[in-house]
Scaffold this active site. Structure first.
Site, PDB file in Angstrom:
ATOM      1  N   GLY A  10      88.890 101.112  -8.583  1.00 47.87           N
ATOM      2  CA  GLY A  10      89.960 100.141  -8.297  1.00 47.87           C
ATOM      3  C   GLY A  10      91.332 100.738  -8.570  1.00 47.87           C
ATOM      4  N   CYS A 134     100.582  93.174 -18.673  1.00 51.27           N
ATOM      5  CA  CYS A 134     101.575  94.158 -18.222  1.00 51.27           C
ATOM      6  C   CYS A 134     103.022  93.761 -18.543  1.00 51.27           C
ATOM      7  CB  CYS A 134     101.418  94.407 -16.730  1.00 51.27           C
ATOM      8  SG  CYS A 134     101.123  92.924 -15.781  1.00 51.27           S
ATOM      9  N   GLN A 161     107.717  89.715 -10.914  1.00 57.11           N
ATOM     10  CA  GLN A 161     106.498  90.503 -10.976  1.00 57.11           C
ATOM     11  C   GLN A 161     106.023  90.988  -9.613  1.00 57.11           C
ATOM     12  OE1 GLN A 161     105.001  87.907 -14.721  1.00 57.11           O
ATOM     13  NE2 GLN A 161     103.436  89.215 -13.863  1.00 57.11           N
ATOM     14  N   PRO A 192     122.686  94.021  18.259  1.00 59.14           N
ATOM     15  CA  PRO A 192     123.681  93.946  17.182  1.00 59.14           C
ATOM     16  C   PRO A 192     124.505  92.670  17.241  1.00 59.14           C
ATOM     17  CG  PRO A 192     123.899  96.013  18.424  1.00 59.14           C
ATOM     18  CD  PRO A 192     122.895  95.164  19.159  1.00 59.14           C
ATOM     19  N   ARG A 266     106.544  85.757  -9.094  1.00 62.47           N
ATOM     20  CA  ARG A 266     106.088  86.884  -8.252  1.00 62.47           C
ATOM     21  C   ARG A 266     107.144  87.151  -7.197  1.00 62.47           C
ATOM     22  NH1 ARG A 266     101.969  89.678  -9.937  1.00 62.47           N
ATOM     23  NH2 ARG A 266     100.583  87.873 -10.029  1.00 62.47           N
ATOM     24  N   HIS A 273     107.073  95.669 -12.333  1.00 63.97           N
ATOM     25  CA  HIS A 273     107.524  94.375 -12.825  1.00 63.97           C
ATOM     26  C   HIS A 273     108.931  94.537 -13.397  1.00 63.97           C
ATOM     27  CE1 HIS A 273     103.684  92.781 -12.133  1.00 63.97           C
ATOM     28  NE2 HIS A 273     103.241  92.598 -13.346  1.00 63.97           N
TER      29      HIS A 273
HETATM   30  N1  HSE Z   1      98.813  89.233 -14.806  1.00 64.84           N
HETATM   31  C1  HSE Z   1      99.637  90.274 -14.313  1.00 64.84           C
HETATM   32  C2  HSE Z   1     100.245  89.885 -12.988  1.00 64.84           C
HETATM   33  C3  HSE Z   1      98.874  91.531 -14.150  1.00 64.84           C
HETATM   34  O1  HSE Z   1      99.711  88.989 -12.348  1.00 64.84           O
HETATM   35  O2  HSE Z   1     101.231  90.474 -12.584  1.00 64.84           O
HETATM   36  C4  HSE Z   1      98.805  92.456 -15.283  1.00 64.84           C
HETATM   37  O3  HSE Z   1      98.601  91.960 -16.553  1.00 64.84           O
END
Ligand code: HSE
Length: 370
Positions: A10, A134, A161, A192, A266, A273
């Site tokens: 992975g 992380c 993240q 343009p 996210r 991150h």
């Molecule tokens: N939980 C984290 C994330 C991943 O979703 O970014 C690493 O711990």
């Protein structure tokens, strides 16, 4: 030392192997590679000649190893770890998954921050070592020099993240979404004279339309942001947000808990991150001193000057991806009061956020065993 690897194929496992190869960590190890699905297949080439994959569900084969390193994920840990211990295996378990992190016997590993505690744990006969979340690891890599003064009263961390934190498929879908946006707006972009609002209307249509692949994210991540990571735990907090305080405090081993809380979001970065931090100090510390403390913590963190060119060149996910550096920048006193400072930090979620602490744990173990 006999070391078994599970989940080496992975993303985190692959980064771990890359780093171990780069640092020649495989030299002198007797390595076994396990598979949950392809036992008997070919083991990866680490320069030790051909080998076959062992069955990752075979407790006897696992128990033959002195050390097991797993990046296979929480379900595997849950199924295998208790069974192995129950049958008397006393070897060292090194794990990236969150399953065991808060167990009393488990030590969280982030050696630039808690190396002494890890070494002491080995002396004490502890044998379960787990990589931390992380964002927690990356925040502590950046701030440990300041936190060690005991002068930090609390931290609020607002995260940005990357897709990698949710796995390889999430990264892929992010790029697919980017492509879809590009494809559907190309005819407008090529002209343009297209007004920005026209372009925006097209992008919004793609982001909300059926053509966008959202199997992984459930919504558009490209061109957007998702203010929710992991499941709800309590009081409106997500599990990702909950981890910040409990794991940071476990790593720091503080007698008085350090409050850490914020929102986890996210964004459409690939593997780094970022976090915007509000830090409340117990007393005034001059900014020069804050810089010295952060720079002095360890070799992987450096303060980026609070200037535009430095910030956009060195303090971004794009700049930091693939690197072990965890820069800290945008440092300044806030208008909230003399004891409030702000900072922005970025780190590679697959390196210090996942694989590197595990790799280094193996190194510390080798030193311990002499
Ligand atoms: N939980 C984290 C994330 C991943 O979703 O970014 C690493 O711990």
């Amino acid at each position: 030392m006999r070391v078994g690897f599970i989940g080496w194929r992975g993303m985190v496992g692959s980064v771990l192997r890359q780093r171990m190869t780069a640092e020649k960590d495989f030299d002198g190890l007797a390595c076994a590679f396990f598979s949950t699905s392809n036992a008997g297949g070919s083991a990866p080439d680490i320069g030790h000649g051909p080998g076959l994959l062992l069955d990752a569900n075979d407790l006897d084969a696992l128990a033959d190893q002195e050390v097991l390193i797993t990046c296979q994920g929480g379900d595997y840990t849950e199924a295998i770890f208790p069974a192995l211990r129950q049958q008397g295996w006393r070897g060292v378990w090194i794990d990236a998954a969150s399953t065991l992190r808060m167990e009393d016997d488990a030590v969280l590993v982030l050696d630039p921050v808690n190396g002494d505690a890890i070494r002491q744990a080995l002396v004490d006969g502890k044998n379960t070592f787990i990589g931390a979340n992380c964002t927690v690891s990356l925040m502590l890599m950046g701030l440990s020099g300041l936190i060690r003064t005991g002068q930090v009263e609390w931290i609020s961390s607002m995260t940005y993240q990357a897709a990698s934190g949710a796995g390889a498929r999430g990264m892929r879908e992010l790029v697919q979404q980017m492509r879809q946006i590009g494809v559907e707006s190309a005819h407008l972009l090529n002209d343009p004279a297209t007004a920005a609002l026209t372009l925006d209307a097209q992008v919004s249509q793609t982001l909300r339309g059926d053509s966008l692949s959202t199997d992984q994210w459930g919504a558009a991540l490209a061109g957007s942001a998702l203010p929710w990571i992991d499941r709800l735990v309590d009081d409106g907090q997500t599990r990702e947000e909950w981890k910040a305080m409990v794991e940071a405090n476990k790593i720091l081993g503080l007698s008085t808990p350090l409050p850490v809380d914020g929102l986890c979001v996210r964004i459409g970065a690939m593997r780094c991150h970022a976090q915007a931090l509000t830090i409340k100090l117990r007393s005034h510390i001059a900014m020069d001193e804050v810089t010295t403390l952060i720079n002095g913590a360890h070799e992987w963190t450096r303060v980026v000057p609070n200037a535009q060119a430095d910030s956009v060149t060195h303090l971004t996910p794009a700049a930091v991806a693939g690197s072990l550096n965890v820069p800290v920048g945008r440092l300044r006193k806030m208008k909230l009061g003399p004891n409030f400072i702000t900072a922005f930090t970025v780190g590679d979620q697959l390196l210090w956020g996942a694989a590197e602490p595990l790799r280094r744990m193996l190194g510390i173990l080798r030193e311990h065993k002499g």
